[in-house]
Each structure stands twice: as C-alpha cells, then as structure tokens.
Motif scaffolding. Structure first.
Motif, short mmCIF file in Angstrom:
data_model
loop_
_atom_site.label_atom_id
_atom_site.label_comp_id
_atom_site.label_asym_id
_atom_site.label_seq_id
_atom_site.Cartn_x
_atom_site.Cartn_y
_atom_site.Cartn_z
N TYR A 1 -6.11 5.22 16.69
CA TYR A 1 -5.04 4.90 15.91
C TYR A 1 -3.81 4.56 16.74
CZ TYR A 1 -7.29 7.48 12.27
OH TYR A 1 -8.20 7.93 11.54
N GLU B 1 4.00 0.44 10.52
CA GLU B 1 2.52 0.54 9.94
C GLU B 1 1.70 1.51 10.96
OE1 GLU B 1 0.51 -2.79 8.13
OE2 GLU B 1 2.62 -3.63 7.45
N MET C 1 -2.26 -0.59 8.08
CA MET C 1 -2.39 0.03 6.57
C MET C 1 -1.35 -0.04 5.63
SD MET C 1 -5.40 1.35 6.31
CE MET C 1 -5.18 2.27 5.03
N ASN D 1 0.75 -1.10 -0.09
CA ASN D 1 -0.04 -0.02 -0.09
C ASN D 1 1.04 1.18 0.12
OD1 ASN D 1 -2.50 1.17 -0.11
ND2 ASN D 1 -2.69 1.39 2.17
N VAL E 1 -7.12 5.51 4.64
CA VAL E 1 -7.88 4.80 5.67
C VAL E 1 -9.38 5.01 5.39
CG1 VAL E 1 -8.50 4.99 8.21
CG2 VAL E 1 -6.27 5.56 7.55
#
Lengths: 319, 319
Positions: free
Chosen positions: B158, B134, B248, B84, B227
């Motif tokens: 988070y 991450e 992520m 990603n 996100v």
C-alpha cells in the motif's frame, strides 16, 4: 510506409511492408535501430532513418508466415473517444459535449494485433460485446500546447482499430472503467501507416464487417471533433508522447438490408441501446475494420476463459 | 518492509527503508534482483528474496540525501475510483452505483514521487486544482476471477496517494478524461509498504493537509467498496498484473474550524461543487497525505509551464 510488429520466436520484431504479401525485417535493413517502435519514434530522426533504410528494398519475408502483434509496447497513454460520430450519438440517445472530446483510457492489455483472437467475455460474465470500428492515431512528435493548425505534424501515422466494448460493464457506473478494458477485447493494426502515405484522415472512410456483412460505414469527416482538435485539446494538460494512441470514436450501426434477419433481430441484443443493424461479437465470428487506403484489420472472436477454465483462477485456488 | 525508488545519478534505483532517516540500496544488498520494482513483483519469490536480503541490515544511506521517485515504472494499468467515500458523494451531490466501483484510469505521467513538485495548471488553463488523499493499492500476484475472500492475497502493498484533479476539465464531458490526467498532477509514496506490515486497510485512517491545515480526515473503512471488492470486480474482465495501481477514492472535505478564513471562503473556489473546508492547490502550497502506520506523502505545488514558457510549445513554434 507501413510498419508492422510480428512475433519472431518469442520476441516482438518490426517489419516494413513492401507489397501486399511481403515485408522486410527492420533488424535486417537497419540493425542499428531499436527493436521497439516507440523507441524509434522517440528518436527525432527515427522514422526518417527507417524510411531511408527501407527505400527500394524487396520484401524477402511473407506476411502470411508471421503472427502480427500490437506495434505499441505499453505507451504512456492510450486515449479513446466516446460519442464522436453524430450517427452513434443519435442511436444511443446519450448526451455529449459538442465542444470538448469525450475522453477515456484503455490499457495495452485490452488490445491484440491483427489476426489474433479478440476475446468475448464468458456468457456468465457479459453478453453485450460490441465492435467499434475506429481510426487509430499514433503520436510521433511530443508536445504541449499544440495549436490545431500544427497538430497533425505531431502524428506519426494511423491504423485501423476495433475498440471492443463490454456494454453491461460500461453501464455499471458513470465512468466506463472496466467495460472498455476487458482483457484482449480490442485490436489495432494491421500496421502503422505513416502520415505522409495516409494523407488527410477526413478524406477516408471506415467500414466494419462481421462475418462479411457491413455493419458500420461512414466517412471519417463525420467526426464531431477531428484528429487535430483532439490533439490540441489533450496538449493543454498533457504532454503527448511518442507512441501514444488515440482511438477516434466509432460511427453508428448501418441500417440492415431487408433480408438481414440477424440485423433486424433486436431480441438477441443485450446492450442498453438495442439498434437495428447492430450485432454483438460472439465466439466464432470474424470481425474486420477497413479504412480505405490504409488496410483491413481482421480478427477472429474467441471465447475468453470462464472462471473454471482460468489458469490464474485455478492457480489461486490451489495456492 | 518499505520500498522506495529514488533518483541515483540519472537512473531510478530501489531502496529498503531501515529507520526513519536511513535506507539501504537494493543493488547493494541484492545485486541479482532487477532494478525495477515491477520486475521484482513479476518474480514469484521477488518480495521474499528482497525481504531476506534486507533482514538485519543497517541503513547506510540517508533518505534526506535522495530525491524519491514514483516506484512503479509504467504499469499496465493505473485504476482509480471516483465517489467511493460517502462523505465525498454527499458533498458533490453526484450519483454513483452502490454495487459497482466507479472506475477510471490515469497514466504514469500524471504521478510524481514524494517531495517532487505537483504541477498546478497555468491559471489561463484551469484554476480548480484539487487534492484527493487516497489509499493506493499495488498488485503483486496476478490473477483473473479472484474471489473477494482471497483478493487481499494479490496485494503487494500500500502507499499514500494524492489523486490531483483538474475540475474544469473533469466536467468538460461525462468521462473524466484529461481532468484526471494532467501532467504531474498527482503523486504517490513515499514508499510501498508491504501488505504484511500494513495489515488490514480498514483499520487505518487517512488525512490530507494543505499548509499544515487538515482538510480531509476519514477512517478507511468509510469506503463504499473496499480493496478486496474492487480487486475481485476488476478480475472479472481483467487479469490483474504485478505493479498495477488502484487509487481507492477520496473522502469529503473536513468542516473548517470557525477561525479558518480560507476554509470558509467559497468565493475562491472555481470547481462545480463549492464546499466549506475545500481549498484548491496553488503554487507555493505544501500538500500532505498521511495514512497512519504507513507514512506521510508530502509534495510542494509548483506552477505548470504556461503556453509561452513551454519548451515543447516553443520548439514546435520554431519547427
């Protein structure tokens, strides 16, 4: 021994099946045992105590009177195998290792119990929603570095499993991801049959029927990698835990009979590998996975909520 | 608000961090709230009640006195993204969709908390054991069919996350399977920072250090899919649940400094993509993932039990 979970006034209870139509409640025969199957499996003598308590009991409750539920309440891992039957590898044309299992994971929320509706995605979301009849393996005894020859000792029992898959999402990227994890897209049950009663998985066969038509039929010894090999492999890196589930992979589609119009009609298939004899699951269908000597897992297929019908979505819009 | 979980005489307790060195126990300030973070998140006003209870409190316990633990106790889903960050896609040479997230799953058992040892596989099992710094996203508000523009409203907060990966096993077959799920191979923490305090993820940066040397460093807006897009995508098929975790994805390796002998030594790399600046995690290392404005997740790396040392394996041998 056949262990069920069922809905009992809002909570999930366990039962032992005593005849084709009857069962006893575990809370009646063994009130000192936990009400969760995973907690029973976590006790070293849990299954033994359950078996002793059930011995000689006459079932005083009717299976027809209860809604069966998934008997594993959020285990640490729900593994699943892709491409583990030669017939399924052939029909997809995909590559897989002949040496190492092709492993991915599902969540507890992707499975319902026997008789509960499996949800087909709304047509605006996806249309290639496929059954996958499989053998489900439930771990009883934890372990790391388990040799193949002792691997089956770690099995608590077996179940029928329908690993419902949303092909369009499965092909969105290289990892299957969401395609194997749609809400209530699969099922397992109707019960856990303990290892002593089921015997050697390789001597059984599996069949999947849609609306009474057999669509998959294969001996379980057609698997590329067997139950013992997969358990031993996983244990190299992962400590298998009581209640962990392993879905052993699905066979290919059975060739359709000459008069099976639907089975020959590839124009109604939306998946990446149109295959004679494959039909997608659609709302209104009845799907069954049968493993001989174990039982039949039957589920109606219902339509998942579309975006405008979703309570969650509506709630969010209002927020 | 920064929420920690910590070991308190055998059970897991929750705390609210009040200063760099101190915290208050949730059971002291809000004894009526559940002791599990997921259960608090499941209450619509759970976080609000926690915030009110913590307001103006002075921390009376020292962070240095407790062992932090993972603050999510077996959520329904722990999603993770592969490939990603453009820099990581480039260094692997692998293909990924530019449109759909590359999703797989991990189990709760694959993660430890901040300060707890991450386990490197025994050398006889695997040697290419890699950090992946991450951003971890924790879901607070459940939902289906969540539009991108409202997706961040579903985030509770988070955390920093190290998605430790065993490359040899990851490459055994096409699905990552066990390679992403070795026992205690990853970590997240040190705390959950709530959304209001963290702000927009895209404005932060992430760094990974091994033994003090920065090995990854990237702005979080280098992500291919952000996100909000990932949450919206998942919600097409899956009802996001309080406590679900999304890792992520990780950036590529930072180019090593000229005098960084280890960073230039590709002969010590056993993975499929030897890359300057990448070093494997080995027992004795200290690995840190830092997200600016959030905190530092630090873990020692220890050796996983080899087959002869494994209690489980020994127990099985004796059985």
């Amino acid at each position: 021994m056949k262990i069920i979970a069922y809905s009992d006034g809002g909570r999930i209870a366990l039962g032992i099946v005593t005849s084709p139509a009857h069962f006893v409640a575990v809370s009646d025969i063994a009130p000192d045992l936990p009400s969760s199957l995973i907690s029973i499996l976590e006790q070293e003598d849990g299954l033994t105590r359950l078996r002793l308590a059930a011995e000689g009991r006459q079932g005083d409750r009717a299976l027809a009177d209860v809604t069966l539920k998934p008997f594993l309440d959020r285990p640490n891992a729900m593994w699943a195998l892709a491409l583990n039957f030669k017939s399924h590898i052939a029909e997809t044309g995909l590559q897989t290792s002949m040496e190492f299992p092709h492993l991915f994971m599902r969540t507890a929320a992707s499975y319902v119990g026997a008789g509960e509706p499996i949800l087909a995605p709304a047509e605006s979301v996806a249309r290639a929603f496929d059954y996958e009849g499989e053998l489900g393996v439930v771990i009883g005894t934890p372990g790391r570095y388990i040799p193949v020859e002792r691997a089956l000792d770690h099995v608590a029992g077996y179940t029928c499993l329908n690993e419902g898959s949303v092909r369009e999402f499965q092909m969105h990227n290289r990892q299957f991801g969401l395609g194997k994890n749609f809400e209530a897209s699969g099922s397992y049950g109707p019960w856990l049959m303990t290892r002593d009663e089921f015997g050697d998985p390789a001597t059984h066969t599996i069949k999947t029927r849609i609306n009474g038509v057999v669509r998959q039929s294969a001996p379980l010894d057609d698997m590329l990698l067997g139950v013992a090999q997969v358990i031993s492999y996983l244990s190299q890196g992962y400590r298998l835990r009581p209640g962990d589930l392993i879905a052993m992979g699905t066979p290919g589609a059975l060739k359709p009979q000459p008069d099976d119009v639907e089975g020959h009609d590839l124009s109604r298939q939306y998946g990446p590998f149109p295959t004679p004899g494959l039909v997608h699951m659609r709302p209104g269908d009845w799907v069954e996975v049968e493993i001989d000597g174990l039982g039949v897992l039957g589920n109606p297929v219902a339509a998942d909520a579309a975006i405008s019908e979703s309570g969650d979505a509506a709630q969010k819009s209002a927020a």
